[in-house]
Design an enzyme around this catalytic site. Structure first.
Site, PDB file in Angstrom:
ATOM      1  N   HIS A 181      -1.454  -8.870  13.278  1.00 33.66           N
ATOM      2  CA  HIS A 181      -2.742  -9.425  12.877  1.00 33.66           C
ATOM      3  C   HIS A 181      -2.485 -10.466  11.789  1.00 33.66           C
ATOM      4  CE1 HIS A 181      -6.750  -9.444  10.960  1.00 33.66           C
ATOM      5  NE2 HIS A 181      -7.220  -8.898  12.058  1.00 33.66           N
ATOM      6  N   ASP A 207       1.161  -1.396   8.947  1.00 38.33           N
ATOM      7  CA  ASP A 207      -0.259  -1.697   9.125  1.00 38.33           C
ATOM      8  C   ASP A 207      -0.828  -0.625  10.042  1.00 38.33           C
ATOM      9  OD1 ASP A 207      -2.748  -2.565   9.930  1.00 38.33           O
ATOM     10  OD2 ASP A 207      -2.111  -4.582  10.503  1.00 38.33           O
ATOM     11  N   GLN A 248      -4.971   0.247  13.194  1.00 37.88           N
ATOM     12  CA  GLN A 248      -5.300   0.654  14.557  1.00 37.88           C
ATOM     13  C   GLN A 248      -4.627   1.955  14.967  1.00 37.88           C
ATOM     14  OE1 GLN A 248      -7.609  -0.847  16.202  1.00 37.88           O
ATOM     15  NE2 GLN A 248      -7.832  -2.678  14.945  1.00 37.88           N
ATOM     16  N   LYS A 304     -12.932   1.293  10.204  1.00 43.55           N
ATOM     17  CA  LYS A 304     -12.392   1.508  11.543  1.00 43.55           C
ATOM     18  C   LYS A 304     -12.236   2.994  11.866  1.00 43.55           C
ATOM     19  CE  LYS A 304      -9.842  -2.875  11.532  1.00 43.55           C
ATOM     20  NZ  LYS A 304     -10.679  -3.639  12.475  1.00 43.55           N
ATOM     21  N   CYS A 328      -7.673 -12.498  15.814  1.00 44.01           N
ATOM     22  CA  CYS A 328      -6.854 -12.704  14.604  1.00 44.01           C
ATOM     23  C   CYS A 328      -5.382 -12.461  14.898  1.00 44.01           C
ATOM     24  CB  CYS A 328      -7.332 -11.815  13.458  1.00 44.01           C
ATOM     25  SG  CYS A 328      -8.982 -12.221  12.867  1.00 44.01           S
TER      26      CYS A 328
END
Length: 425
Positions: A122, A199, A202, A225, A384
Site C-alpha cells: 500500500h 503492515d 489486512q 478495519k 493505493c
C-alpha cells in the site's frame, strides 16, 4: 461457526436500502461497518465519562483514564504482546508506518542505507520511506512478485547486504488478498540481524495474529478495519526498540520534564503519544476487539475463507472474468480453482477475504458505478497500490472484500449484478 442472521442485527446499516435496493456492502477492506456495542460504548463515554485522560485528579479524569488504559490492555491481549508498554495508540496504520519510518530512519539510517519493501505494498508503506529517502538519501529495495502475486523469496533473500537496515512488508495484500509468507520473511531478515515492520491492516481483522509468535519488531493496524471507529490505530513495537527510537512528535503527555535548556521524555508508549489522545475511540476499539473475540477469530477466518472460495468459484463462471492473484485460467473452472488453491498452499500463501477482478474490456470505474446503482458497494481504482498495478499492467480493478457479516447470498447478488452490467457492454 456463528449465527449470521443474529450477527447482522448488530449492524443496522446492513438493513438499509441504496437506490431502493437492499445494500450489499462488499467494501470491507476499505472500512468495516460498526456494531451497536461499539457505538453504544462511545456514546456512553461522551455522555457520562468525558474528561481528558492522565494527570487529572478528579473523578471523571480518573474514570476516563481507566477506560483508556484498559483499552491498551485489551489490545495487548488481542495480539499477545508482552506488555502494554509495547502498545502505542496512533490514528491508524498510516500514522503507525510513518512513525516507524521517521523515528527509525532518524536514529538508525544514513545515506546509502537500504529498506526492503515489496511490490504489493500500500502507498502508506512506500511513501514514508520515499520521504526518508529524500531527507537522508536512503534507498528502497523492492521484492518482486510473479504473475500470480506471490513474492519471489529467492529474490528477497538476495536483496540483503550490509546496507540493509530494516524490512517493511504487508502481511496481506489489500489488492490481491494474497497472504504473504510473513514468518519466512521475518526468519530471513533475522538471519541478517535486520528488524521487520509488518503492515497488519489486512491481516489483524481476518485471522489471529500473535506478535510474539511472529517475532516481528513492529506491527501496525487500524481500528476502522476491525469494526472499530475511524481515527484510531495501533503500533506494536518490541519494548527494546521503542526505548531506542526517538519521539515522533513533541508536546504534552510525552514529556517527563521540560525546561528551556532541556526536555526529557516519558518511557514508551507515552513517548509516542503527544497531545490529547482520542480516548473515546480507544474505548470503541477495545469494544470492537471484545466483539470479534467473543465470536472467535478462528470462526471469523473460517467464515471469510468460505466466502472467498465461493466468490472465486462463482465469479469465475462469468464470461470474460479475470481474477487477479490467481493462476492463469485453464479449461474447466473446477480445475482452475483447485489448481489455484493447491499452488497457494504449495507456496505457503493463501487468498484472504479479497477478490479483485476485471470483466472483459469493461472499465473498472464503469463496472463499479453500475453495480452501485444495483445497491452493491465495491471498491474501484488502484487501491493505493499503483506500483502493483504497474506490475500487473493495468490501471485498476474492481475489488469485493468480505467481513464477518457477509453472506453467500450477497456474493450471488454480486455475480448477478456483474452479469447484468456485462450485458450492457
Amino acid at each position: 461457526m456463528y449465527n449470521i442472521d443474529l450477527i447482522r442485527k448488530d449492524f443496522p446499516i446492513l438493513s438499509r436500502e441504496v437506490y431502493k435496493r437492499p445494500l450489499v456492502y462488499l467494501d470491507n477492506a476499505a472500512t468495516t461497518q460498526k456494531p451497536l456495542c461499539v457505538l453504544d460504548a462511545m456514546r456512553d463515554e461522551y455522555l457520562n465519562v468525558n474528561a481528558n485522560v492522565h494527570r487529572g485528579v478528579h473523578y471523571l479524569s480518573q474514570q476516563a483514564t481507566e477506560l483508556h488504559e484498559g483499552a491498551r490492555e485489551t489490545v495487548r491481549q488481542f495480539i499477545n504482546a508482552r506488555s502494554t508498554t509495547e502498545i502505542v495508540f496512533t490514528r491508524g496504520t498510516t500514522e503507525s508506518l510513518n512513525l516507524v519510518a521517521s523515528c527509525f530512519g532518524e536514529a538508525f539510517m544514513q545515506e546509502g542505507d537500504e529498506v526492503i519493501v515489496s511490490t504489493v505494498e500500500h502507498h502508506s508503506n512506500i511513501v514514508p520511506w520515499q520521504l526518508l529517502a529524500q531527507r537522508k538519501g536512503i534507498r528502497l529495495r523492492v521484492i518482486p512478485i510473479d504473475d500470480e502475486g506471490a513474492l519471489d523469496m529467492e529474490a528477497y533473500e538476495a536483496l540483503f547486504s550490509e546496507k540493509t537496515k530494516i524490512v517493511s512488508v504487508a502481511h496481506v495484500s489489500n489488492v490481491l488478498g494474497t497472504v504473504n509468507p510473513i514468518r519466512e520473511i521475518i526468519r530471513i531478515a533475522h538471519e541478517h540481524d535486520v528488524p521487520v515492520v509488518v503492515d497488519g491492516a489486512q491481516s489483524v481483522p481476518h485471522f489471529k495474529v500473535d506478535v510474539q509468535e511472529l517475532d516481528c519488531e513492529f506491527l501496525a493496524f487500524s481500528g476502522h478495519k476491525i469494526y472499530g471507529p475511524t481515527g484510531i490505530g495501533v503500533l506494536y513495537g518490541k519494548e527494546e526498540w521503542l526505548e531506542k527510537l526517538p519521539p515522533y512528535m513533541g508536546g504534552g503527555e510525552m514529556i517527563a520534564n521540560v525546561s528551556f535548556e532541556k526536555t526529557t521524555f516519558e518511557r514508551p508508549p507515552l513517548k509516542f503519544e503527544a497531545g490529547t489522545p482520542d480516548y473515546v475511540a480507544t474505548t470503541g476499539l477495545a469494544k470492537a476487539l471484545d466483539y470479534v473475540t467473543a465470536i472467535g477469530m478462528d470462526n471469523i477466518q473460517a467464515h471469510e475463507q468460505e466466502l472467498t472460495r465461493y466468490a472465486i468459484e462463482r465469479l469465475s463462471q462469468i464470461e470474460g472474468m479475470k481474477i487477479f492473484g490467481l493462476p492463469a485460467p485453464e479449461k474447466g473452472i473446477d480445475k482452475e480453482i483447485a489448481k489455484g488453491i493447491a499452488k497457494g498452499i504449495a507456496k505457503g500463501i493463501g487468498h484472504d477475504a479479497v477478490v479483485s477482478f476485471q470483466v472483459g474490456d469493461i472499465h473498472h470505474m464503469d463496472m463499479g458505478t453500475l453495480l452501485d446503482r444495483l445497491g452493491i458497494a465495491v471498491r474501484t481504482g488502484h487501491h493505493c497500490a499503483q506500483p502493483l498495478m504497474d506490475r500487473l499492467g493495468i490501471l485498476g480493478t474492481c475489488r469485493a472484500s468480505f467481513a464477518l457479516y457477509n453472506t453467500k447470498e450477497e456474493i450471488d447478488i454480486l455475480a448477478q449484478g456483474i452479469e447484468r452490467v456485462s450485458k450492457m457492454f
